[in-house]
Design a protein around this motif. Structure first.
Motif, short mmCIF file in Angstrom:
data_model
loop_
_atom_site.label_atom_id
_atom_site.label_comp_id
_atom_site.label_asym_id
_atom_site.label_seq_id
_atom_site.Cartn_x
_atom_site.Cartn_y
_atom_site.Cartn_z
N ARG A 105 22.89 129.02 76.76
CA ARG A 105 23.57 129.67 75.63
C ARG A 105 25.08 129.42 75.70
O ARG A 105 25.72 129.14 74.67
N VAL A 106 25.66 129.48 76.89
CA VAL A 106 27.09 129.21 77.05
C VAL A 106 27.42 127.78 76.64
O VAL A 106 28.40 127.52 75.93
N SER A 116 39.29 127.21 68.88
CA SER A 116 40.34 126.92 69.84
C SER A 116 40.02 127.63 71.16
O SER A 116 39.19 128.53 71.21
N ILE A 117 40.68 127.20 72.22
CA ILE A 117 40.44 127.79 73.54
C ILE A 117 40.71 129.29 73.52
O ILE A 117 39.95 130.09 74.11
N LYS A 118 41.77 129.71 72.85
CA LYS A 118 42.13 131.13 72.82
C LYS A 118 41.05 131.97 72.15
O LYS A 118 40.81 133.11 72.55
N LYS A 119 40.38 131.42 71.13
CA LYS A 119 39.33 132.17 70.45
C LYS A 119 37.99 132.06 71.18
O LYS A 119 37.15 132.97 71.10
N LEU A 120 37.79 130.93 71.88
CA LEU A 120 36.52 130.70 72.54
C LEU A 120 36.38 131.52 73.83
O LEU A 120 35.30 132.04 74.13
N GLU A 123 34.81 134.98 73.71
CA GLU A 123 33.37 134.96 73.48
C GLU A 123 32.60 134.52 74.73
O GLU A 123 31.48 134.97 74.97
N LEU A 124 33.24 133.63 75.49
CA LEU A 124 32.57 133.13 76.69
C LEU A 124 32.59 134.14 77.84
O LEU A 124 31.67 134.17 78.66
N GLU A 129 30.01 136.70 82.45
CA GLU A 129 29.83 137.90 83.24
C GLU A 129 28.34 138.25 83.34
O GLU A 129 27.85 138.66 84.40
N LYS A 130 27.63 138.07 82.24
CA LYS A 130 26.19 138.30 82.23
C LYS A 130 25.48 137.34 83.18
O LYS A 130 24.59 137.74 83.94
N LEU A 131 25.89 136.07 83.15
CA LEU A 131 25.32 135.07 84.05
C LEU A 131 25.59 135.43 85.51
O LEU A 131 24.71 135.31 86.37
N ASN A 132 26.79 135.91 85.78
CA ASN A 132 27.15 136.32 87.13
C ASN A 132 26.25 137.47 87.61
O ASN A 132 25.76 137.46 88.75
#
Length: 296
Positions: A105-106, A116-120, A123-124, A129-132
């Motif tokens: 999904r990531v 852009s990186i700032k907006k992405l 969301e990531l 954190e869920k994956l962790n």
């Protein structure tokens, strides 16, 4: 003359064929028995006072000690190898249907969204954190479990299900918890139809039940990831004409690919273990049906 020569060639060929059919363990056992026989014969020849009957008894006693010991060692090694292989399979399935789904999904978010990186990053961050948490949950789960008598099923979001419960109840839990996961295609489903009839489990082991649950989990995950535009999801487990069938049907676009993935190979192997059948087929005009059947 030719007949005797031909018989010798035939006998030699049969001897070579017999050697090829022996396992490494059998060859080792035969080698040890021959060694025992030769050693005992040499000792007995030097002790001229011993009778032929006593010689045979001593050789038999040596072999009686060696054979059970080697057989027990061989069975123990086979059992350990089988146990380790089962642990590897269970671990892979747990990671594949949990953290790897979150990682997929990531990757889809990174590749598919033109941000852009700032907006992405915002969301990531929750996804990572869920994956962790999922990875840490798997470690904690294995720390608490007896690996040789594993009787639980670990789902995503660190949910533990007891495999000793009735199968139709376990399937409902897998169904409910999997649909709670945040897959994009789940959001478009408007109609959900599900039915799980009681199952006669006399012919199923805990590993078989685990495999059936993993089949349902992955089939639902595939709907959530690939069934674009899905509006109706039907999940059913029922008995008909002596066969249980667990089917997952959706009306999404799906993915038509001839490539056989790890999951397909895994479920074909499961079908062989339970003497059943597995199939995944497209539905006209659109949709996919995924089925696992086994004799009742």
């Amino acid at each position: 003359m030719q007949s005797k020569f031909g018989m010798k060639i035939k006998a030699g060929g049969q001897y070579i064929w017999m050697l090829r059919t022996y396992s490494v363990t059998n060859i080792i056992v035969i080698g040890i028995l021959i060694s025992n026989l030769v050693s005992a014969s040499y000792v007995l020849l030097t002790w001229k006072c011993l009778t032929p009957n006593l010689s045979a008894i001593l050789v038999l006693a040596l072999n009686a000690i060696a054979i059970p010991t080697l057989y027990h060692y061989s069975q123990t090694m086979k059992s350990e190898i089988k146990s380790r292989q089962a642990i590897i399979e269970i671990t892979y399935e747990t990671i594949h249907n949990g953290p790897l789904q979150s990682l997929d999904r990531v990757l889809r978010m990174v590749r598919g969204e033109d941000l852009s990186i700032k907006k992405l990053i915002p969301e990531l961050e929750p996804e990572l954190e869920k994956l962790n948490q999922e990875l840490r949950g798997i470690y904690e789960f294995w720390q608490q479990e007896n690996l040789t008598q594993e009787a639980n099923l670990h789902l995503g979001n660190n949910i533990i299900i007891n495999l000793q419960d009735p199968l139709h109840e376990i399937l409902y839990q897998v169904y409910s918890h999997t649909l709670e996961r945040d897959f994009s295609c789940f959001r478009t489903i408007k109609l959900k139809i599900r039915s799980f009839e009681p199952v006669d489990e006399s012919s199923l082991t805990l590993e078989n039940k685990r495999g059936i649950c993993r089949f349902l989990e992955e089939a639902l995950c595939n709907v959530g990831k690939y069934a674009t535009g899905v509006t109706c999801l039907k999940v059913n487990c029922s008995l008909s004409m002596g066969w249980y069938t667990l089917s997952i049907v959706d009306d999404g676009l799906g993915v038509n690919s001839s490539r056989e993935g790890r999951g397909t190979k895994q479920f074909k192997n499961l079908a062989r273990q339970i003497k059943g059948k597995f199939q995944r087929l497209p539905i006209y005009p659109q949709g996919t049906i995924c089925e696992l059947s086994w004799p009742g």
